[in-house]
Motif scaffolding. Structure first.
Motif, mmCIF file in Angstrom:
data_model
loop_
_atom_site.group_PDB
_atom_site.id
_atom_site.type_symbol
_atom_site.label_atom_id
_atom_site.label_comp_id
_atom_site.label_asym_id
_atom_site.label_seq_id
_atom_site.Cartn_x
_atom_site.Cartn_y
_atom_site.Cartn_z
ATOM 1 N N VAL A 57 0.799 -1.183 -0.080
ATOM 2 C CA VAL A 57 -0.002 0.036 0.085
ATOM 3 C C VAL A 57 0.776 1.181 -0.238
ATOM 4 C CG1 VAL A 57 -1.832 1.205 1.354
ATOM 5 C CG2 VAL A 57 -1.948 -1.214 1.228
ATOM 6 N N GLN A 58 1.804 1.213 0.778
ATOM 7 C CA GLN A 58 2.805 2.580 0.828
ATOM 8 C C GLN A 58 3.390 2.648 -0.597
ATOM 9 O OE1 GLN A 58 5.601 2.180 4.287
ATOM 10 N NE2 GLN A 58 6.074 4.417 3.836
ATOM 11 N N CYS A 59 4.120 1.662 -1.059
ATOM 12 C CA CYS A 59 4.474 1.733 -2.440
ATOM 13 C C CYS A 59 3.828 2.130 -3.445
ATOM 14 C CB CYS A 59 5.064 0.433 -2.680
ATOM 15 S SG CYS A 59 6.696 -0.078 -1.975
ATOM 16 N N LEU A 60 2.595 1.703 -3.431
ATOM 17 C CA LEU A 60 1.452 2.117 -4.404
ATOM 18 C C LEU A 60 1.174 3.468 -4.350
ATOM 19 C CD1 LEU A 60 -1.028 0.491 -6.421
ATOM 20 C CD2 LEU A 60 -1.993 2.214 -5.093
ATOM 21 N N ALA A 61 0.756 3.692 -3.064
ATOM 22 C CA ALA A 61 0.404 5.457 -2.550
ATOM 23 C C ALA A 61 1.873 6.413 -3.086
ATOM 24 C CB ALA A 61 0.262 5.660 -1.318
ATOM 25 N N THR A 62 2.976 5.878 -2.953
ATOM 26 C CA THR A 62 3.909 6.857 -3.153
ATOM 27 C C THR A 62 4.177 6.718 -4.826
ATOM 28 O OG1 THR A 62 5.154 6.013 -1.426
ATOM 29 C CG2 THR A 62 6.549 6.906 -2.971
ATOM 30 N N LEU A 63 4.018 5.612 -5.369
ATOM 31 C CA LEU A 63 4.047 5.811 -7.005
ATOM 32 C C LEU A 63 2.986 6.549 -7.568
ATOM 33 C CD1 LEU A 63 4.827 1.947 -7.603
ATOM 34 C CD2 LEU A 63 6.116 3.824 -8.197
ATOM 35 N N VAL A 64 1.761 6.497 -6.990
ATOM 36 C CA VAL A 64 0.539 7.196 -7.678
ATOM 37 C C VAL A 64 0.924 8.609 -7.296
ATOM 38 C CG1 VAL A 64 -1.970 7.917 -7.232
ATOM 39 C CG2 VAL A 64 -1.100 5.484 -7.437
ATOM 40 N N LEU A 65 1.320 8.923 -6.163
ATOM 41 C CA LEU A 65 1.445 10.582 -5.841
ATOM 42 C C LEU A 65 2.782 11.126 -6.758
ATOM 43 C CD1 LEU A 65 0.719 10.590 -2.138
ATOM 44 C CD2 LEU A 65 -0.679 11.373 -4.028
ATOM 45 N N ASP A 66 3.596 10.163 -6.814
ATOM 46 C CA ASP A 66 4.741 10.643 -7.886
ATOM 47 C C ASP A 66 4.390 10.885 -9.273
ATOM 48 O OD1 ASP A 66 7.679 10.825 -8.035
ATOM 49 O OD2 ASP A 66 7.525 8.941 -9.273
ATOM 50 N N GLN A 67 3.550 9.884 -9.669
ATOM 51 C CA GLN A 67 2.982 9.820 -10.953
ATOM 52 C C GLN A 67 2.381 11.037 -11.326
ATOM 53 O OE1 GLN A 67 3.819 7.579 -13.816
ATOM 54 N NE2 GLN A 67 5.332 6.983 -12.563
ATOM 55 N N LEU A 68 1.366 11.455 -10.534
ATOM 56 C CA LEU A 68 0.561 12.515 -10.569
ATOM 57 C C LEU A 68 1.473 13.735 -10.484
ATOM 58 C CD1 LEU A 68 -2.566 11.253 -8.755
ATOM 59 C CD2 LEU A 68 -2.362 11.315 -11.497
ATOM 60 N N ARG A 69 2.494 14.038 -9.940
ATOM 61 C CA ARG A 69 3.307 15.100 -9.837
ATOM 62 C C ARG A 69 2.509 16.228 -9.421
ATOM 63 N NH1 ARG A 69 7.671 13.115 -12.016
ATOM 64 N NH2 ARG A 69 7.716 12.082 -14.002
ATOM 65 N N SER A 70 1.632 16.120 -8.383
ATOM 66 C CA SER A 70 0.932 17.089 -7.694
ATOM 67 C C SER A 70 0.825 16.789 -6.178
ATOM 68 C CB SER A 70 -0.302 17.161 -8.359
ATOM 69 O OG SER A 70 -1.234 18.188 -8.065
ATOM 70 N N VAL A 71 0.484 17.491 -5.325
ATOM 71 C CA VAL A 71 0.242 17.381 -4.061
ATOM 72 C C VAL A 71 -1.180 17.207 -3.768
ATOM 73 C CG1 VAL A 71 0.513 18.150 -1.737
ATOM 74 C CG2 VAL A 71 2.364 18.545 -3.663
ATOM 75 N N PHE A 72 -1.491 16.027 -3.290
ATOM 76 C CA PHE A 72 -2.843 15.578 -3.152
ATOM 77 C C PHE A 72 -2.995 15.288 -1.654
ATOM 78 C CE2 PHE A 72 -3.145 14.349 -7.548
ATOM 79 C CZ PHE A 72 -4.085 14.863 -8.072
#
Length: 147
Positions: free
Chosen positions: A46-61
Motif C-alpha cells: 500500500v505504501q509503495c502504491l501510494a508513493t508511486l501514484v502520488l509521484d506519477q501525478l506530480r501534484s500534491v494531493f
C-alpha cells in the motif's frame, strides 16, 4: 529497463500515449481497488502504491481525497475475517488458475462462488474508482476521458 523494452517493440508515440504518468497512476489505482476488495493488501504494498501514484501525478494531493488510497489504508487497520484469510491461503496453494481449479474441487457451489470472489461488490469498486478519478480530473492532472 522497462521503458527501453517498450520502445523497442512500440513506436515512441504509442508508448507515450499508453504510458503517460496520469494513465499509469489510474491503472495503479484500479489495481489498488481490486487488491483492497480481495483482501490482498499488506502495508508495504500500500505504501509503495501510494508513493508511486502520488509521484506519477506530480501534484500534491491529500491522501484522504484519493478514495482508493484512503480505503486501502483503512482496510489495513481492520483485521481480516477467517473467510478472507482462508480464501487467500487456498488461492496461494492452487496449482492452476482459480477458475480452472474450481472445476476439479469437489466442494459445494456456494464455496466455489466465494473462492471465485462472487461476493465482491463491483458497483462499489466502480464508484470508488470514479470518485478518485473525478478528484484527479478536478485537479487538472488526468489526460483521458472517463465514462
Amino acid at each position: 529497463m522497462t521503458r527501453q523494452m517498450l520502445d523497442r517493440y512500440l513506436s515512441q508515440s504509442m508508448a507515450n500515449q499508453v504510458f503517460q504518468p496520469p494513465l499509469i497512476a489510474q491503472r495503479l489505482l484500479s489495481c489498488g481497488i481490486i487488491a483492497t476488495n480481495c483482501s490482498l493488501l499488506n502495508s508495504g504494498w500500500v505504501q509503495c502504491l501510494a508513493t508511486l501514484v502520488l509521484d506519477q501525478l506530480r501534484s500534491v494531493f491529500s491522501i484522504n481525497s484519493l478514495v482508493v488510497i484512503d480505503k486501502m489504508y483503512k482496510n489495513l487497520k481492520k483485521p481480516k475475517t477467517l473467510q478472507e484469510l482462508a480464501r487467500n491461503q487456498i488461492h496461494k496453494g492452487l496449482m492452476l488458475k482459480p477458475y480452472q481449479a474450481m472445476f476439479k474441487l469437489n466442494i459445494p457451489t456456494q464455496i466455489k462462488n466465494y473462492l471465485l470472489f462472487h461476493d465482491l461488490n463491483v458497483d462499489l469498486m466502480i464508484t470508488d474508482y470514479k470518485d478518485t478519478i473525478e478528484h484527479i480530473n478536478d485537479n487538472g492532472v488526468s489526460n483521458v476521458v472517463h465514462v
